[in-house]
Design a protein around this motif. Structure first.
Motif, PDB file in Angstrom:
ATOM      1  N   TRP A  48      -1.324 -15.067   7.318  1.00 50.56           N
ATOM      2  CA  TRP A  48      -1.514 -14.573   7.389  1.00 50.56           C
ATOM      3  C   TRP A  48      -1.805 -14.436   9.430  1.00 50.56           C
ATOM      4  CZ3 TRP A  48      -6.096 -15.282   5.069  1.00 50.56           C
ATOM      5  CH2 TRP A  48      -6.289 -15.260   3.379  1.00 50.56           C
ATOM      6  N   HIS A 100      -5.756 -18.709   7.214  1.00 54.79           N
ATOM      7  CA  HIS A 100      -5.698 -19.916   6.650  1.00 54.79           C
ATOM      8  C   HIS A 100      -6.283 -20.867   5.648  1.00 54.79           C
ATOM      9  CE1 HIS A 100      -4.038 -22.815   2.980  1.00 54.79           C
ATOM     10  NE2 HIS A 100      -4.008 -21.721   2.108  1.00 54.79           N
ATOM     11  N   TYR A 109       3.654 -24.437   5.278  1.00 60.05           N
ATOM     12  CA  TYR A 109       3.234 -23.200   5.415  1.00 60.05           C
ATOM     13  C   TYR A 109       4.490 -22.726   6.657  1.00 60.05           C
ATOM     14  CZ  TYR A 109      -1.694 -23.512   6.441  1.00 60.05           C
ATOM     15  OH  TYR A 109      -2.688 -23.504   5.897  1.00 60.05           O
ATOM     16  N   ASP A 155       6.621 -20.755   9.719  1.00 57.02           N
ATOM     17  CA  ASP A 155       7.020 -19.625  11.010  1.00 57.02           C
ATOM     18  C   ASP A 155       8.082 -18.554  10.489  1.00 57.02           C
ATOM     19  OD1 ASP A 155       5.066 -20.726  12.790  1.00 57.02           O
ATOM     20  OD2 ASP A 155       7.013 -21.626  13.176  1.00 57.02           O
ATOM     21  N   SER A 187      -3.281 -16.701  11.238  1.00 54.38           N
ATOM     22  CA  SER A 187      -3.090 -18.389  12.018  1.00 54.38           C
ATOM     23  C   SER A 187      -2.970 -19.450  10.998  1.00 54.38           C
ATOM     24  CB  SER A 187      -3.920 -18.583  13.065  1.00 54.38           C
ATOM     25  OG  SER A 187      -5.552 -18.476  12.111  1.00 54.38           O
ATOM     26  N   GLU A 188      -2.550 -20.028  11.430  1.00 53.29           N
ATOM     27  CA  GLU A 188      -2.667 -21.719  10.072  1.00 53.29           C
ATOM     28  C   GLU A 188      -4.599 -21.262   9.752  1.00 53.29           C
ATOM     29  OE1 GLU A 188      -0.874 -25.331   9.862  1.00 53.29           O
ATOM     30  OE2 GLU A 188       0.654 -24.147  11.835  1.00 53.29           O
ATOM     31  N   GLU A 189      -4.971 -21.475  10.654  1.00 55.05           N
ATOM     32  CA  GLU A 189      -6.406 -21.407  10.807  1.00 55.05           C
ATOM     33  C   GLU A 189      -6.919 -20.118  10.033  1.00 55.05           C
ATOM     34  OE1 GLU A 189      -4.463 -21.655  13.943  1.00 55.05           O
ATOM     35  OE2 GLU A 189      -4.979 -23.434  14.273  1.00 55.05           O
ATOM     36  N   ARG A 237       2.084 -18.731   3.685  1.00 54.21           N
ATOM     37  CA  ARG A 237       1.509 -20.323   3.024  1.00 54.21           C
ATOM     38  C   ARG A 237       2.828 -19.696   1.879  1.00 54.21           C
ATOM     39  NH1 ARG A 237       0.532 -25.734   3.285  1.00 54.21           N
ATOM     40  NH2 ARG A 237      -0.613 -25.747   1.190  1.00 54.21           N
ATOM     41  N   VAL A 239       1.871 -16.425  10.302  1.00 51.33           N
ATOM     42  CA  VAL A 239       2.348 -17.663   9.466  1.00 51.33           C
ATOM     43  C   VAL A 239       2.666 -16.928   8.039  1.00 51.33           C
ATOM     44  CG1 VAL A 239       2.605 -19.150  11.138  1.00 51.33           C
ATOM     45  CG2 VAL A 239       0.318 -18.324   9.067  1.00 51.33           C
TER      46      VAL A 239
END
Length: 96
Positions: free
Chosen positions: A57, A63, A90, A92, A59-61, A5, A3
């Protein structure tokens, strides 16, 4: 799944050089974070006070965890040169 950011960050009048330097320094810190897959920094050709900071990243997690564990003072230079709050979202990847 990667993803992005993306932040659009305005520099205050007369602070473009300071913002560029602060974001360049920040990019090194972000690149070393767990789950970071790269960082890009761009300046608007039509507005030298507008920067785009792209973080990639796993994943968002990843980040969120990285942001929460930034070293003290990591954002001080960016905040000191800012001409307003950044706009961040964010994204995709649809085509790479």
């Amino acid at each position: 799944m990667t993803v992005a950011r993306i932040y659009i960050i305005p520099a205050a009048d007369g602070k473009s050089a300071e913002m560029e330097s602060a974001l360049t320094t920040l990019s090194s810190t972000v690149r070393s974070a767990d789950g970071c897959e790269g960082v890009e920094l761009l300046r608007d050709l039509g507005n030298e006070h507008r920067f785009i900071f792209i973080e990639k990243w796993a994943s968002e997690e990843h980040h969120a965890k990285s942001f929460a564990s930034l070293p003290d003072g990591a954002l001080d230079g960016v905040q000191a040169a800012a001409g307003g709050p950044p706009d961040g979202s964010y994204y995709d990847y649809l085509v790479r």
